[in-house]
Design a protein around this motif. Structure first.
Motif, short mmCIF file in Angstrom:
data_model
loop_
_atom_site.label_atom_id
_atom_site.label_comp_id
_atom_site.label_asym_id
_atom_site.label_seq_id
_atom_site.Cartn_x
_atom_site.Cartn_y
_atom_site.Cartn_z
N GLY A 14 -4.93 6.40 -19.88
CA GLY A 14 -5.07 7.84 -19.99
C GLY A 14 -6.11 8.38 -19.03
O GLY A 14 -6.88 7.63 -18.42
N ILE A 15 -6.16 9.68 -18.91
CA ILE A 15 -7.13 10.33 -18.05
C ILE A 15 -8.55 9.98 -18.51
O ILE A 15 -8.82 9.90 -19.72
N ALA A 16 -9.42 9.68 -17.56
CA ALA A 16 -10.84 9.35 -17.83
C ALA A 16 -11.00 8.06 -18.64
O ALA A 16 -12.00 7.88 -19.32
N SER A 17 -10.02 7.17 -18.53
CA SER A 17 -10.13 5.90 -19.26
C SER A 17 -10.89 4.84 -18.46
O SER A 17 -11.38 3.86 -19.03
N GLY A 18 -10.97 5.02 -17.14
CA GLY A 18 -11.66 4.05 -16.30
C GLY A 18 -10.74 3.20 -15.45
O GLY A 18 -11.09 2.08 -15.08
N ARG A 26 -1.36 8.11 -26.51
CA ARG A 26 -2.05 6.83 -26.37
C ARG A 26 -1.23 5.70 -26.99
O ARG A 26 -1.11 4.61 -26.42
N ALA A 27 -0.65 5.94 -28.15
CA ALA A 27 0.11 4.89 -28.85
C ALA A 27 1.29 4.42 -28.03
O ALA A 27 1.64 3.24 -28.04
N ARG A 28 1.91 5.32 -27.28
CA ARG A 28 3.07 4.93 -26.47
C ARG A 28 2.64 4.03 -25.32
O ARG A 28 3.33 3.07 -24.98
N ARG A 29 1.49 4.35 -24.71
CA ARG A 29 0.98 3.47 -23.65
C ARG A 29 0.70 2.08 -24.19
O ARG A 29 1.05 1.07 -23.58
N LEU A 30 0.03 2.03 -25.34
CA LEU A 30 -0.34 0.73 -25.91
C LEU A 30 0.89 -0.07 -26.30
O LEU A 30 0.91 -1.30 -26.20
N GLU A 31 1.92 0.62 -26.73
CA GLU A 31 3.18 -0.07 -27.10
C GLU A 31 3.80 -0.75 -25.89
O GLU A 31 4.44 -1.80 -26.01
N GLU A 77 9.32 15.51 -8.66
CA GLU A 77 9.33 14.07 -8.86
C GLU A 77 10.55 13.43 -8.19
O GLU A 77 10.47 12.29 -7.70
N ALA A 78 11.66 14.15 -8.16
CA ALA A 78 12.85 13.62 -7.50
C ALA A 78 12.62 13.44 -6.00
O ALA A 78 13.24 12.58 -5.37
N ILE A 79 11.72 14.23 -5.45
CA ILE A 79 11.36 14.09 -4.04
C ILE A 79 10.34 12.98 -3.83
O ILE A 79 10.50 12.12 -2.97
N LEU A 136 2.64 5.52 -15.40
CA LEU A 136 3.51 4.35 -15.38
C LEU A 136 4.56 4.41 -16.49
O LEU A 136 5.74 4.18 -16.25
N VAL A 137 4.14 4.70 -17.70
CA VAL A 137 5.07 4.72 -18.83
C VAL A 137 6.01 5.90 -18.72
O VAL A 137 7.24 5.77 -18.87
N GLU A 138 5.45 7.10 -18.42
CA GLU A 138 6.27 8.30 -18.37
C GLU A 138 7.35 8.23 -17.29
O GLU A 138 8.47 8.71 -17.47
N ALA A 139 7.00 7.60 -16.15
CA ALA A 139 7.92 7.57 -15.01
C ALA A 139 8.81 6.32 -15.00
O ALA A 139 9.60 6.14 -14.07
#
Length: 208
Positions: A17-21, A169-174, A92-94, A122-125
């Motif tokens: 996530g944003i500002a996670s490091g 956050r839960a979706r990333r961790l999954e 995004e298609a471009i 990464l997960v979203e795309a």
């Protein structure tokens, strides 16, 4: 990218996530001689003037997203796509195919046994399908908010809005194969990266 012989034996997708490091983690892998490919940097490169990406964006979104000096007006483009899903999808298609092509080129030329590809979305795309392992840098949302408020000089409402705009956050961790909990000091972060570095080297040998 899995199954492509013209690349390191293991490709790790790093996200968070944003500002996670994420940058702090990727910098530590780079210091160990690991090839790190930053998709944010590539995203800037593929829209420089006179590139195919720039011309495609100008053709789709018009002169309002081009500055007087002939460069892309990133803020105007962000404002245009932020609250318009169809506009964001068009952008995004471009950009996504161009970024993916650049990633493949960078990874194929890597000299290290494994490579790290930093992909904030990464997960979203759907980039999790393009890597061998997913590494998530994770922090609680309360820590994200405080870091954002300090880093970006925004109030709590603004910080909450920025976090809410990302995937939960839960979706990333999954989606994660490995997780670094970046809630302690830099010494702990060094140790976490070192453990994963050793693990990825072993996995790369197995892949080979």
């Amino acid at each position: 990218m899995p199954g492509d012989n013209s690349r390191p034996r293991l490709v790790v997708g790093l996200t968070g996530g944003i500002a996670s490091g994420k940058t702090a983690v990727s910098d530590r892998f780079a210091q160990k001689g690991v090839t790190v490919v930053d998709t944010d940097q590539l995203a800037r490169e593929i829209v420089e003037p006179d590139t195919a990406g720039f011309e495609a964006i100008r053709a789709r979104f018009g002169p309002s997203v081009v500055r007087a000096d002939g460069r892309l007006d990133r803020q105007a483009l962000r404002d245009r796509v932020f609250s318009a899903p169809e506009e964001r999808a068009a952008l995004e298609a471009i950009t996504h195919p161009l970024i993916r092509d650049r990633v493949r080129t960078c990874v194929a030329s890597a000299a290290s046994a494994y490579a790290v590809v930093v992909v904030p979305l990464l997960v979203e795309a759907g980039w999790d399908k393009d890597v061998d392992r997913v590494l998530v840098v994770d922090v609680p949302e309360s820590l994200q908010r405080s870091r954002l408020m300090e880093r970006d000089d925004v109030d709590e409402t603004g910080a909450r809005r920025m976090i809410a705009a990302q995937t939960p956050r839960a979706r990333r961790l999954e989606a994660a194969d490995d997780v670094i909990r970046n809630t302690s000091d830099l010494g702990a972060l060094d140790e976490a990266v070192q453990r994963l570095h050793e693990k990825y080297q072993q996995l790369a040998q197995q892949h080979g």
